[in-house]
Design a protein around this motif. Structure first.
Motif, mmCIF file in Angstrom:
data_model
loop_
_atom_site.group_PDB
_atom_site.id
_atom_site.type_symbol
_atom_site.label_atom_id
_atom_site.label_comp_id
_atom_site.label_asym_id
_atom_site.label_seq_id
_atom_site.Cartn_x
_atom_site.Cartn_y
_atom_site.Cartn_z
ATOM 1 N N GLU A 39 40.092 2.823 62.931
ATOM 2 C CA GLU A 39 39.747 2.383 61.572
ATOM 3 C C GLU A 39 38.956 3.453 60.832
ATOM 4 O O GLU A 39 39.182 3.699 59.639
ATOM 5 C CB GLU A 39 38.948 1.082 61.641
ATOM 6 N N ALA A 40 38.024 4.076 61.527
ATOM 7 C CA ALA A 40 37.214 5.112 60.886
ATOM 8 C C ALA A 40 38.065 6.316 60.493
ATOM 9 O O ALA A 40 37.921 6.865 59.389
ATOM 10 C CB ALA A 40 36.083 5.537 61.823
ATOM 11 N N LEU A 41 38.959 6.736 61.375
ATOM 12 C CA LEU A 41 39.829 7.864 61.059
ATOM 13 C C LEU A 41 40.740 7.543 59.878
ATOM 14 O O LEU A 41 40.935 8.388 58.986
ATOM 15 C CB LEU A 41 40.665 8.236 62.285
ATOM 16 N N SER A 42 41.292 6.352 59.850
ATOM 17 C CA SER A 42 42.156 5.953 58.736
ATOM 18 C C SER A 42 41.394 5.952 57.420
ATOM 19 O O SER A 42 41.927 6.343 56.371
ATOM 20 C CB SER A 42 42.742 4.561 58.998
ATOM 21 N N PHE A 43 40.136 5.546 57.458
ATOM 22 C CA PHE A 43 39.354 5.468 56.226
ATOM 23 C C PHE A 43 39.077 6.854 55.664
ATOM 24 O O PHE A 43 39.254 7.094 54.459
ATOM 25 C CB PHE A 43 38.035 4.737 56.487
ATOM 26 N N ILE A 44 38.620 7.795 56.509
ATOM 27 C CA ILE A 44 38.285 9.109 55.966
ATOM 28 C C ILE A 44 39.536 9.881 55.547
ATOM 29 O O ILE A 44 39.459 10.766 54.689
ATOM 30 C CB ILE A 44 37.456 9.932 56.975
ATOM 31 N N ILE A 45 40.689 9.545 56.129
ATOM 32 C CA ILE A 45 41.935 10.166 55.693
ATOM 33 C C ILE A 45 42.333 9.655 54.316
ATOM 34 O O ILE A 45 42.738 10.423 53.441
ATOM 35 C CB ILE A 45 43.056 9.897 56.720
ATOM 36 N N SER A 46 42.176 8.355 54.097
ATOM 37 C CA SER A 46 42.609 7.740 52.841
ATOM 38 C C SER A 46 41.547 7.795 51.754
ATOM 39 O O SER A 46 41.873 7.854 50.568
ATOM 40 C CB SER A 46 43.014 6.277 53.096
ATOM 41 N N PHE A 47 40.276 7.737 52.145
ATOM 42 C CA PHE A 47 39.189 7.667 51.159
ATOM 43 C C PHE A 47 38.135 8.732 51.463
ATOM 44 O O PHE A 47 36.957 8.427 51.642
ATOM 45 C CB PHE A 47 38.552 6.275 51.168
ATOM 46 N N GLY A 48 38.582 9.975 51.540
ATOM 47 C CA GLY A 48 37.674 11.066 51.862
ATOM 48 C C GLY A 48 36.572 11.259 50.838
ATOM 49 O O GLY A 48 35.458 11.682 51.179
ATOM 50 N N ASP A 49 36.860 10.945 49.563
ATOM 51 C CA ASP A 49 35.835 11.101 48.532
ATOM 52 C C ASP A 49 34.674 10.130 48.746
ATOM 53 O O ASP A 49 33.521 10.462 48.455
ATOM 54 C CB ASP A 49 36.448 10.874 47.148
ATOM 55 N N GLU A 50 34.973 8.946 49.238
ATOM 56 C CA GLU A 50 33.919 7.957 49.467
ATOM 57 C C GLU A 50 33.117 8.258 50.726
ATOM 58 O O GLU A 50 31.919 7.976 50.794
ATOM 59 C CB GLU A 50 34.528 6.554 49.581
ATOM 60 N N SER A 51 33.766 8.816 51.744
ATOM 61 C CA SER A 51 33.083 9.044 53.014
ATOM 62 C C SER A 51 32.316 10.358 53.056
ATOM 63 O O SER A 51 31.510 10.567 53.968
ATOM 64 C CB SER A 51 34.098 9.014 54.164
ATOM 65 N N ALA A 52 32.550 11.247 52.107
ATOM 66 C CA ALA A 52 31.836 12.527 52.113
ATOM 67 C C ALA A 52 30.333 12.280 52.024
ATOM 68 O O ALA A 52 29.858 11.511 51.196
ATOM 69 C CB ALA A 52 32.302 13.400 50.950
ATOM 70 N N ALA A 53 29.572 12.929 52.894
ATOM 71 C CA ALA A 53 28.126 12.738 52.922
ATOM 72 C C ALA A 53 27.493 13.276 51.651
ATOM 73 O O ALA A 53 28.075 14.092 50.924
ATOM 74 C CB ALA A 53 27.531 13.429 54.149
#
Length: 657
Positions: A179-193
């Motif tokens: 789930e975490a990998l799928s999220f940062i692949i699809s929503f990298g702008d939101e997960s960027a620190a």
């Protein structure tokens, strides 16, 4: 490193199911985006092998001249059906681990390499951790959001496209790895620190790879010809020599006393001068330890000569190499390496050939790809293989002819300056001052934020001066303070409060209420409560029945408590008649009692007047009296009001005279 067969794929590596991680080892895993897609085992393995070769070719220029403390940076594929990594037992990926020991530069150089890989390959997500957990977050601890802690960071921290990514909690509450990998692949702008977090981590690796080169130290030593031969052929073998010397014990020191492998002629052995490159940590481990040379070792007689210093350092390297060699040879801990046959067998066990018949066209194509992969990766993994099987490699080197004359004709450069070993205090103090400054900035920011919050909660009184002081602000401030939620960190108003529905056990509530009434009302109250118990347990808390329920409850309670309360009040008033306690309270719509009023008049008024006490007025009066009694000195009243952001003016009448 293998995960337990019954482990949950979504479980964290830090769960109780797994054994404790080594204290001095960093772990990392590289997940290609294709690992989330369903594919055949053969296709996944082929894709991983291709990615493996590309990453190794990218890193080779950065690591070829670097001497690692214990073991070199390495990567190996891990794919179903027999994964070999602790961090995932169902997603194909590349993984590795590196023992850093006392050399933390190895750990941060590894982090730099992983960031470099993520920048070169945009379709990769990388994890890195050690026994402390997500140590990248520790580096940026002063800039993290409040919700992020070791308990909530599992499967949230990744490196992707040269940036640090943190899966936000409001999007995924408790994500598993997929789930975490799928999220940062699809929503990298939101997960960027946040930029501050990115800057803190990148500052630590900003000096690499230049810092990695500065971490190397070349030194001129005098060693037996056999040791010189081994180190000239395999410079990274100094890693095992320093480790064998530094971690020696009574048993291994017996091997150094004889020096059977590297000092065949004993004291008659001629020492040769060579240049050895090692890390600064290795050099410090050798220099800072006192070690008596074995009786069979040919040390120069003049201790004041520079040749003696070179020979002493070389003696420690030679003894360490001897202890390591004999211990591994006799203990049977020699590694098998990863020859082509061993590699081919591992491919067959992992299902790489997919049950194809040997000799078929498809089988031959896969075999050709595997051979090419083995040849391509051999150059990068050679050091790792050699360090895992040093006895065999040393025997191969010393089996070839060599002589002392081979090293006499070689120019040896002078040793590097080791000023850094004795002037490290300045660097340490600089680092401590930088950390102290970071802490002060964090505290200042936190105090400003807390002060702003207090002003918003309390009102304008906290920012007003002593001249504009309003006594009414004391009551408002105290009320705001009391209404705050208390926790182990103190009274605070929580952010984003998650109000959960109250689970009320109606039967238990009325049973407890009945028990309380029994203790107050006696047998008559007990009988009344028993008669109503059945209907009470069936009450439903609907808005249409609230008034009737309240009236019935009050009526039942009054029947059982009237007699007790009347007798209790009479007894209490009788006790208070002879005291002046009532005089200290101010009632609603009244002024404070004057000092010249008689006690008898007050008691007569109390029996006839039941006007309620004005709580706010009494609170302000008590705090002001307490503050006045301090006479300008520190005390409980000023401390309490100061914590709430209030500053009282000094009592000029009492203090000024």
């Amino acid at each position: 490193m293998a995960a337990p067969p019954d482990s949950d794929p979504s479980s964290s590596i830090f769960s109780d199911k797994h054994s404790r991680l080594p204290d001095d080892t960093v772990f990392y895993a590289v997940f290609p985006d294709s690992s989330l897609a369903s594919s055949t085992t053969t296709a996944a393995a082929a894709s991983l092998h291709s990615l493996h070769i590309q990453i190794l070719q990218t890193l080779t220029p950065l690591t070829s001249d670097y001497i690692w403390q214990h073991q070199p940076f390495s990567l190996s594929p891990s794919a179903s059906p027999k994964p070999s990594c602790l961090c995932s037992n169902h997603l194909p990926h590349l993984h590795g681990h590196l023992r850093v020991g006392d050399n933390l530069d190895d750990e941060w150089f590894t982090v730099f390499l992983l960031f470099h890989v993520s920048s070169s390959f945009p379709d990769l997500s990388i994890r890195v951790w050690d026994s402390d957990g997500e140590f990248l977050l520790i580096e940026a601890a002063f800039h993290l959001p409040r919700w992020l802690n070791p308990q909530t960071s599992s499967n949230r921290v990744f490196i992707r496209r040269g940036e640090l990514h943190i899966v936000p909690r409001h999007r995924l509450r408790s994500p598993n790895l997929a789930e975490a990998l799928s999220f940062i692949i699809s929503f990298g702008d939101e997960s960027a620190a946040a930029p501050a977090v990115q800057a803190a981590v990148k500052k630590r690796i900003s000096e690499y790879p230049e810092k990695a080169r500065r971490n190397m130290h070349s030194v001129r030593v005098r060693v037996p010809a056999a040791v010189a031969r081994v180190l000239s052929q395999e410079p990274c073998m100094v890693t095992l020599a320093v480790e064998g010397f530094y971690d020696r014990d009574i048993d291994t020191m017996k091997y150094a006393a004889k020096m059977e492998r590297f000092l065949s002629r004993g004291r008659e052995e001629e020492l040769v001068r060579v240049s050895v490159k090692m890390s600064r940590a290795m050099y410090a481990q050798l220099v800072q330890q006192t070690f008596q040379a074995p009786k069979c070792y040919p040390m120069p007689p003049d201790r004041s000569d520079s040749a003696y210093v070179e020979a002493e350092l070389g003696m420690k390297i030679a003894c360490g190499l001897e202890m390591m060699y004999q211990h591994r040879r006799k203990d049977g801990s020699e590694g098998k390496g990863s020859s082509w046959e061993a590699f081919r067998e591992s491919l067959e066990r992992s299902g790489y050939f997919g049950g194809l018949i040997k000799g078929s066209k498809e089988y031959q194509r896969l075999m050709q790809n595997a051979e090419e992969y083995s040849r391509s990766s051999a150059s990068f993994s050679r050091a790792s293989e050699m360090l895992s099987a040093p006895v065999r490699r040393i025997d191969e080197i010393l089996a070839l002819p060599y002589s002392v004359d081979d090293f006499k004709r070689v120019d040896v450069p002078p040793s590097d300056d080791d000023y850094w070993l004795y002037n490290g205090e300045d660097e340490l103090n600089s680092e401590l001052l930088e950390r102290q400054k970071e802490m002060e900035l964090y505290d200042l920011k936190h105090k400003k934020k807390q002060k702003s919050k207090e002003q918003d909660n309390v009102g304008p009184s906290s920012s007003s001066g002593a001249e504009a002081f309003n006594p009414g602000d004391i009551a408002k401030t105290m009320q705001a303070f009391v209404e705050k939620v208390s926790s182990y960190k103190g009274a605070e108003v929580p952010e984003n409060r998650n109000l959960k529905e109250v689970d009320l056990d109606v039967d238990r509530f009325f049973k407890d209420l009945e028990s309380m009434m029994k203790s107050h009302g006696g047998e008559e109250a007990t009988s009344d409560a028993d008669s109503n118990e059945g209907s009470s347990s069936d009450l439903e808390f609907d808005d249409s029945e609230d008034e009737n329920d309240s009236a019935e409850l009050l009526e039942d309670m009054e029947d059982g408590e009237d007699t007790f309360m009347h007798s209790y009040t009479d007894a209490l008033n009788e006790e208070l008649k002879s005291t002046t306690l009532e005089k200290s309270f101010v009632r609603a719509n009244e002024q404070a009692p004057k000092k010249d009023e008689g006690t008898s008049n007050v008691m007569e008024d109390m029996e006839e007047d039941f006007t309620p006490v004005d709580v706010d007025v009494n609170l302000v009066k008590s705090l002001l009296d307490s503050f006045s009694s301090q006479q300008g000195l520190p005390g409980p009243a000023s401390n309490l009001l100061g914590l709430m952001g209030l500053q009282l003016p000094q009592d000029k009448k009492k203090g000024g005279k």
